[in-house]
Write a protein that holds these residues in place. Structure first.
Motif, PDB file in Angstrom:
ATOM      1  N   ALA A  27     -41.249-101.795  97.120  1.00 42.31           N
ATOM      2  CA  ALA A  27     -42.405-102.592  97.536  1.00 42.31           C
ATOM      3  C   ALA A  27     -42.023-104.067  97.590  1.00 42.31           C
ATOM      4  O   ALA A  27     -41.101-104.520  96.906  1.00 42.31           O
ATOM      5  CB  ALA A  27     -43.557-102.388  96.554  1.00 42.31           C
ATOM      6  N   ILE A  28     -42.743-104.810  98.418  1.00 41.67           N
ATOM      7  CA  ILE A  28     -42.531-106.252  98.556  1.00 41.67           C
ATOM      8  C   ILE A  28     -43.798-106.946  98.116  1.00 41.67           C
ATOM      9  O   ILE A  28     -44.884-106.680  98.648  1.00 41.67           O
ATOM     10  CB  ILE A  28     -42.155-106.622 100.003  1.00 41.67           C
ATOM     11  N   GLY A  29     -43.679-107.799  97.108  1.00 40.45           N
ATOM     12  CA  GLY A  29     -44.827-108.519  96.595  1.00 40.45           C
ATOM     13  C   GLY A  29     -44.966-109.876  97.262  1.00 40.45           C
ATOM     14  O   GLY A  29     -45.012-109.995  98.482  1.00 40.45           O
ATOM     15  N   ARG A  30     -44.978-110.899  96.449  1.00 41.38           N
ATOM     16  CA  ARG A  30     -45.125-112.246  97.005  1.00 41.38           C
ATOM     17  C   ARG A  30     -43.877-112.638  97.804  1.00 41.38           C
ATOM     18  O   ARG A  30     -42.749-112.343  97.398  1.00 41.38           O
ATOM     19  CB  ARG A  30     -45.366-113.263  95.894  1.00 41.38           C
ATOM     20  N   ARG A  83     -34.767-122.658  94.707  1.00 42.74           N
ATOM     21  CA  ARG A  83     -35.303-122.675  93.343  1.00 42.74           C
ATOM     22  C   ARG A  83     -36.257-123.849  93.141  1.00 42.74           C
ATOM     23  O   ARG A  83     -37.299-123.714  92.472  1.00 42.74           O
ATOM     24  CB  ARG A  83     -34.164-122.716  92.332  1.00 42.74           C
ATOM     25  N   GLU A  84     -35.922-124.983  93.721  1.00 45.67           N
ATOM     26  CA  GLU A  84     -36.830-126.132  93.655  1.00 45.67           C
ATOM     27  C   GLU A  84     -38.160-125.813  94.328  1.00 45.67           C
ATOM     28  O   GLU A  84     -39.243-126.092  93.789  1.00 45.67           O
ATOM     29  CB  GLU A  84     -36.187-127.348  94.333  1.00 45.67           C
ATOM     30  N   LEU A  85     -38.081-125.219  95.535  1.00 46.10           N
ATOM     31  CA  LEU A  85     -39.293-124.920  96.290  1.00 46.10           C
ATOM     32  C   LEU A  85     -40.124-123.840  95.609  1.00 46.10           C
ATOM     33  O   LEU A  85     -41.365-123.903  95.607  1.00 46.10           O
ATOM     34  CB  LEU A  85     -38.920-124.480  97.711  1.00 46.10           C
ATOM     35  N   ALA A  86     -39.455-122.836  95.030  1.00 45.22           N
ATOM     36  CA  ALA A  86     -40.184-121.776  94.340  1.00 45.22           C
ATOM     37  C   ALA A  86     -40.894-122.319  93.103  1.00 45.22           C
ATOM     38  O   ALA A  86     -42.011-121.892  92.766  1.00 45.22           O
ATOM     39  CB  ALA A  86     -39.236-120.646  93.954  1.00 45.22           C
ATOM     40  N   TRP A  87     -40.256-123.246  92.416  1.00 40.14           N
ATOM     41  CA  TRP A  87     -40.901-123.855  91.252  1.00 40.14           C
ATOM     42  C   TRP A  87     -42.133-124.650  91.670  1.00 40.14           C
ATOM     43  O   TRP A  87     -43.177-124.606  91.010  1.00 40.14           O
ATOM     44  CB  TRP A  87     -39.915-124.733  90.502  1.00 40.14           C
ATOM     45  N   GLU A  88     -42.015-125.363  92.793  1.00 43.06           N
ATOM     46  CA  GLU A  88     -43.172-126.114  93.296  1.00 43.06           C
ATOM     47  C   GLU A  88     -44.311-125.173  93.689  1.00 43.06           C
ATOM     48  O   GLU A  88     -45.487-125.488  93.478  1.00 43.06           O
ATOM     49  CB  GLU A  88     -42.753-126.951  94.515  1.00 43.06           C
ATOM     50  N   PHE A  90     -44.744-121.674  92.770  1.00 40.76           N
ATOM     51  CA  PHE A  90     -45.192-120.656  91.830  1.00 40.76           C
ATOM     52  C   PHE A  90     -44.973-121.012  90.362  1.00 40.76           C
ATOM     53  O   PHE A  90     -45.418-120.267  89.480  1.00 40.76           O
ATOM     54  CB  PHE A  90     -44.444-119.334  92.097  1.00 40.76           C
ATOM     55  N   ARG A  91     -44.260-122.103  90.107  1.00 38.79           N
ATOM     56  CA  ARG A  91     -43.813-122.403  88.739  1.00 38.79           C
ATOM     57  C   ARG A  91     -42.998-121.227  88.172  1.00 38.79           C
ATOM     58  O   ARG A  91     -43.133-120.865  87.007  1.00 38.79           O
ATOM     59  CB  ARG A  91     -45.012-122.713  87.832  1.00 38.79           C
ATOM     60  N   GLU A  92     -42.185-120.638  89.045  1.00 39.45           N
ATOM     61  CA  GLU A  92     -41.340-119.521  88.639  1.00 39.45           C
ATOM     62  C   GLU A  92     -39.939-119.718  89.193  1.00 39.45           C
ATOM     63  O   GLU A  92     -39.736-120.407  90.200  1.00 39.45           O
ATOM     64  CB  GLU A  92     -41.912-118.192  89.142  1.00 39.45           C
ATOM     65  N   GLY A  93     -38.988-119.104  88.545  1.00 41.58           N
ATOM     66  CA  GLY A  93     -37.606-119.197  88.976  1.00 41.58           C
ATOM     67  C   GLY A  93     -37.160-117.965  89.722  1.00 41.58           C
ATOM     68  O   GLY A  93     -37.907-117.412  90.532  1.00 41.58           O
ATOM     69  N   ALA A  94     -35.939-117.525  89.453  1.00 34.97           N
ATOM     70  CA  ALA A  94     -35.374-116.358  90.132  1.00 34.97           C
ATOM     71  C   ALA A  94     -34.551-115.546  89.143  1.00 34.97           C
ATOM     72  O   ALA A  94     -34.041-116.075  88.146  1.00 34.97           O
ATOM     73  CB  ALA A  94     -34.514-116.796  91.310  1.00 34.97           C
TER      74      ALA A  94
END
Length: 386
Positions: A27-30, A83-88, A90-94
């Motif tokens: 499955a594909i989430g966000r 990673r910068e954009l994902a933090w902006e 979702f406040r989440e990393g990888a």
């Protein structure tokens, strides 16, 4: 679910695409941010040179090592930016990276007239080779994340074509769409995924390379105008396709061979020369190559179990109006960019390698009889770092 960063550097050699996606491999989430970092002209030139050198290149060649380091550094830049954009966002990393690397040589087992998935064992007597460069260990160290890589080698070693790899992700994305459906990716080489309705007795997934796509047209534009590609299709739209050249190109045996089948970016180079394409004007040559791309796709459709209800197009080719116009004329069903169903046509392959990375980590199959010709669904890829 895993938070993955997928990386893709395609046959157009223009840069690295990166995408953040949440997935368990099925499955594909966000779906998170995406970015494209172009290669500098020197790296692009050197990667193009690697394509010519690859058949005779030794793994310890200093020029290769230098290219691999620079290529990997650029991929690390892309990971850092995502990673910068994902933090902006979702406040989440990888958790994991899917690293395709750069294909410099693709010589799968020979295709033969009449070959199909049921005869895949025949290919075991004619082993192929596929070579994607990039230093996964260095990337894992630079990013401090585990990296899934080397997605194609196991399939080729088992007698498969090693490509395409994205169909299982196309199917996941298209779960709710009317079928049969064709998803067409137009990079340097074209590939198509046919997704069936799932009815009893019907092949659920068929995929293969259709033929040359942007690759020859990019090379033609570079030689004719000095531009890296035919921007907005203006060169092709100003010319007329040459029927005689097209006739000779369409006689190429690859187009009649049964899938599964795949191509190297340069496989048609000799055929283009022998067909007389080099004698055409810049405009007519571009128009001929754009039309040839579309006719290859139409020829591919003859191998489908049933006609698709529509064609969804991703990759750089969907941005060339000359190619899209030629596709509309050559195909019977509507032809639309994947954005009409909410997909990102520029980032789709990068997203797919994020999903495939999760499949590698979970030990799920990544290639299938209907997509590469292996005898049974098989796992692939390797993991490094942690």
């Amino acid at each position: 679910m895993l938070r993955t960063i997928g990386l893709m550097s395609g046959t157009s050699l223009d840069g690295v695409d990166a995408a953040w996606v949440e997935t368990d491999g099925e499955a594909i989430g966000r779906i998170g941010p995406t970015v494209t970092l172009p290669y500098d002209p020197a790296l692009r030139r050197d990667l193009r040179r690697l394509l010519d050198l690859a058949p005779d290149l030794l793994p310890d060649d200093p020029f290769l090592a230098d290219c691999v380091r620079r290529l990997t550094d650029r991929h690390a830049d892309a990971v850092a930016r995502i990673r910068e954009l994902a933090w902006e966002s979702f406040r989440e990393g990888a958790d994991l990276i899917g690293f395709h690397g750069q294909t410099i040589l693709h010589r799968p087992p020979p295709i033969r007239p009449g070959r199909n998935a049921a005869t895949a064992a025949e290919a075991l007597r004619a082993p192929g080779r596929t070579w994607q460069v990039g230093d996964a260990t260095l990337l894992a160290r630079l990013s401090n994340l585990p990296v899934a890589y080397d997605f194609r080698s196991a399939d080729v070693a088992a007698g498969g074509q090693g490509a395409p790899l994205v169909p299982v992700v196309h199917a996941a994305l298209a779960a709710a769409l009317p079928k049969p459906l064709a998803v067409l990716n137009l990079g340097g080489v074209g590939n198509v995924t046919w997704i069936g309705t799932g009815e009893a007795g019907e092949a659920p997934l068929i995929a293969f390379d259709t033929g040359p796509a942007n690759g020859p047209l990019d090379d033609w534009a570079r030689k004719s105008t000095g531009s890296d590609y035919d921007r907005d299709g203006l060169l092709a739209l100003a010319g007329e396709a040459d029927g005689a050249v097209l006739g000779r190109l369409m006689a190429h045996p690859y187009l009649e061979a049964l899938p599964p089948k795949s191509l190297d970016r340069l496989d048609f180079s000799r055929a283009l020369q022998e067909a007389g394409a080099d004698r055409l004007s810049p405009q007519d040559g571009a128009a001929t190559l754009a039309t040839f791309c579309a006719l290859c796709v139409a020829a591919a459709a003859r191998h489908f179990p049933a006609p698709p209800l529509q064609w969804l197009v991703c990759g750089g080719g969907r941005r060339n109006p000359a190619i899209m116009r030629a596709l509309a004329a050559a195909l019977e069903a509507p032809v639309r960019p994947v954005e009409v169903v909410g997909w990102n046509g520029d980032a789709l392959e990068a997203q797919a390698f994020g999903v495939l990375a999760a499949r590698v980590q979970r030990g799920l199959p990544i290639t299938f009889p209907g997509t590469t010709g292996v005898a049974a669904p098989m796992t692939g890829g390797r993991l490094v770092g942690g």
